[in-house]
Design an enzyme around this catalytic site. Structure first.
Site, mmCIF file in Angstrom:
data_model
loop_
_atom_site.group_PDB
_atom_site.id
_atom_site.type_symbol
_atom_site.label_atom_id
_atom_site.label_comp_id
_atom_site.label_asym_id
_atom_site.label_seq_id
_atom_site.Cartn_x
_atom_site.Cartn_y
_atom_site.Cartn_z
ATOM 1 N N CYS A 111 0.880 -1.177 0.000
ATOM 2 C CA CYS A 111 0.000 0.000 0.000
ATOM 3 C C CYS A 111 0.912 1.221 0.000
ATOM 4 O O CYS A 111 1.054 1.901 1.014
ATOM 5 C CB CYS A 111 -0.917 -0.012 1.217
ATOM 6 S SG CYS A 111 -1.784 -1.589 1.489
ATOM 7 N N LYS A 117 7.513 5.140 2.618
ATOM 8 C CA LYS A 117 8.161 3.896 3.023
ATOM 9 C C LYS A 117 8.859 3.240 1.841
ATOM 10 O O LYS A 117 9.927 2.637 1.993
ATOM 11 C CB LYS A 117 7.134 2.984 3.684
ATOM 12 C CG LYS A 117 6.583 3.604 4.978
ATOM 13 C CD LYS A 117 5.439 2.822 5.563
ATOM 14 C CE LYS A 117 4.965 3.476 6.872
ATOM 15 N NZ LYS A 117 4.325 4.785 6.653
ATOM 16 N N ASP A 135 -0.097 0.298 -5.238
ATOM 17 C CA ASP A 135 -1.195 0.987 -4.572
ATOM 18 C C ASP A 135 -2.433 0.821 -5.432
ATOM 19 O O ASP A 135 -2.376 0.990 -6.658
ATOM 20 C CB ASP A 135 -0.889 2.465 -4.358
ATOM 21 C CG ASP A 135 -1.781 3.059 -3.276
ATOM 22 O OD1 ASP A 135 -1.327 3.144 -2.122
ATOM 23 O OD2 ASP A 135 -2.932 3.417 -3.589
ATOM 24 N N ASP A 162 -5.348 -4.657 -7.200
ATOM 25 C CA ASP A 162 -5.968 -5.232 -6.009
ATOM 26 C C ASP A 162 -5.055 -6.368 -5.537
ATOM 27 O O ASP A 162 -4.573 -7.167 -6.337
ATOM 28 C CB ASP A 162 -7.350 -5.767 -6.360
ATOM 29 C CG ASP A 162 -8.071 -6.331 -5.150
ATOM 30 O OD1 ASP A 162 -7.757 -7.483 -4.793
ATOM 31 O OD2 ASP A 162 -8.911 -5.642 -4.568
ATOM 32 N N CYS A 233 -1.339 3.384 11.599
ATOM 33 C CA CYS A 233 -1.208 4.586 12.423
ATOM 34 C C CYS A 233 -2.473 4.746 13.270
ATOM 35 O O CYS A 233 -3.062 5.822 13.346
ATOM 36 C CB CYS A 233 -0.943 5.828 11.576
ATOM 37 S SG CYS A 233 -2.167 6.173 10.304
#
Length: 447
Positions: A111, A117, A135, A162, A233
């Protein structure tokens, strides 16, 4: 407190933090922290600190991460345009730091947009092996591609798939995988208060099914013996520990690997191996990180591809360039010349947006180098260069797309020239009689 938190969220945090709840609430009265991560693909930490115009303090959990003051503007500095660093929230640096990348490995970022990252994973690979950054949002991938190119990475592929479909294509293909999963964002409420309204619409029950499917697909793509980082997060147990528990139950060949604790790091709830970051305990926002390993030994898959015949105009351009193309292969797609040092197995009907380094394009039988190619080069790898000091006003003029005059630089060259700042490439231009016609990419220009 100016930020209004939902009552049910406050109750959840009271139950989670107990005696630490008041300290957590007080953290909302403090200013957020700003982070800068040095791109070791281009410059060492030691060398950057020698030229840094900013007041920097080390981030304890990131070897190349530093705090900077919020009133400084590193995104409006030429070194940013040279790709010497990436701006990233301090706690968000931990997941890529925890994943133990070795040169030559095949790595997947599931992702990946906008690329914070991925650019660190690419730096750890040092342009060896291969990084596939995925993504599901094709529009978000445009920012991802720009950040990858700005970093100078040329072994990174970008796709927009996906993960269910991707896992069918690449079963047990990757040595290391990072899953920074979409989440309710509770850990970023101080930094991004607008996430609170999104949380009220979806709370922490919306994402767990998505997270469990993403992580399970990622495990299917992991080689035996490989490692995977799962991060969010958010503080939600539903989105963190329960997701990890689910994947451990689904995949009996997985186990948790302990993450070293630093001062201020908290353990996962009932999972000592995991790490939780809280804004009242560290200088940063909230994060959860888990490291998993699949049992077994990996077999190395090698995919080879034959080089194609290259246009003469590109061959002529390469006479000015000492970049080592010998360890990879070229391809041509839609008049763009692409080079990649490594290959993935041949795939059909997938949204592959970048497959290595786009060297440039052919226009009316002439080759025009790309912005990505300029950022992948070192100054010494191109014959004609204009190296300007960072305080030279012509640097900003160049970044704005303007023509610049370098007659004072004692150059008699004509044709393509690589424009640099303090020895680090920014982009190309065409020079004639000391005047550089600007070829800096329009979408990258100084605003």
């Amino acid at each position: 407190m100016s930020i209004q938190l939902p009552k049910n969220y406050i109750q959840q945090m009271k139950e989670l933090l107990k005696d630490e709840f008041e300290a957590y609430m007080q953290s909302f009265e403090q200013e957020r922290y700003y982070g800068l991560r040095i791109n070791t693909n281009k410059i060492s930490v030691e060398d950057f600190l020698k030229i840094s115009p900013f007041q920097l303090k080390p981030i304890p959990w990131a070897d190349n991460g530093f705090y900077y003051q919020g009133n400084q503007k590193p995104a409006k500095h030429p070194y940013y345009y040279a790709g010497l660093y990436y701006l990233q929230e301090p706690s968000a640096m931990l997941p890529a730091q925890v994943l133990p990348i070795e040169e030559g490995e095949y790595v997947l970022d599931t992702c990946a947009a906008p690329g914070g990252k991925s650019t660190e994973l690419a730096a750890k690979l040092q342009n060896t092996g291969l990084l596939l950054s995925n993504d599901i949002s094709t529009s978000r991938c445009q920012g991802l591609i720009k950040n990858i190119e700005l970093s100078g990475s040329y072994n990174t592929w970008v796709c927009s798939e996906d993960l269910v479909d991707l896992s069918k294509r690449f079963k047990e293909t990757f040595d290391k995988i990072l899953v920074d999963a979409p989440c309710s964002g509770e850990g970023m409420f101080r930094k991004e208060p607008h996430l609170i309204s999104s949380w009220q619409e979806r709370d922490d029950t919306y994402y767990p099914p998505i997270q469990k499917d993403i992580l399970s697909c990622a495990v299917d793509m992991l080689k035996p013996g490989g490692k995977i980082v799962y991060s969010t997060c958010t503080f939600s147990i539903k989105e963190n520990e329960e997701v990890i528990q689910d994947v451990l139950q689904r995949h009996s060949d997985l186990h948790l690997v302990p993450i070293s604790k630093m001062p201020g790091f908290a353990s996962g709830v009932g999972m000592e191996e995991c790490v939780r970051l809280y804004p009242h305990k560290i200088k940063g926002e909230g994060h959860f990180v888990a490291l998993l390993q699949k049992e077994g030994d990996a077999t190395k898959k090698i995919c080879k591809k034959e080089n194609i015949s290259l246009p003469e105009s590109f061959k002529e351009f390469l006479q000015m360039c000492s970049f080592d193309f010998s360890k990879g292969c070229f391809s041509i797609k839609n008049d763009k010349i692409i080079w990649s040092p490594q290959q993935l197995s041949e795939q059909k009907r997938w949204r592959l947006l970048r497959s290595g380094l786009i060297c440039g394009g052919i226009k009316k039988n002439h080759f025009e180098p790309s912005q990505a190619f300029a950022l992948a080069l070192k100054k010494e790898e191109f014959k004609n260069t204009a190296d300007l000091s960072v305080d030279d006003p012509r640097v900003i003029k160049y970044l704005k797309g303007e023509t610049i005059d370098i007659k004072d630089q004692d150059t008699t060259s004509k044709g393509w020239i690589l424009v640099c700042v303090d020895g680090y490439p920014l982009g190309f231009g065409k020079i004639d009689k000391g005047i550089i016609k600007n070829k800096y990419a329009k979408g990258w220009r100084w605003q």
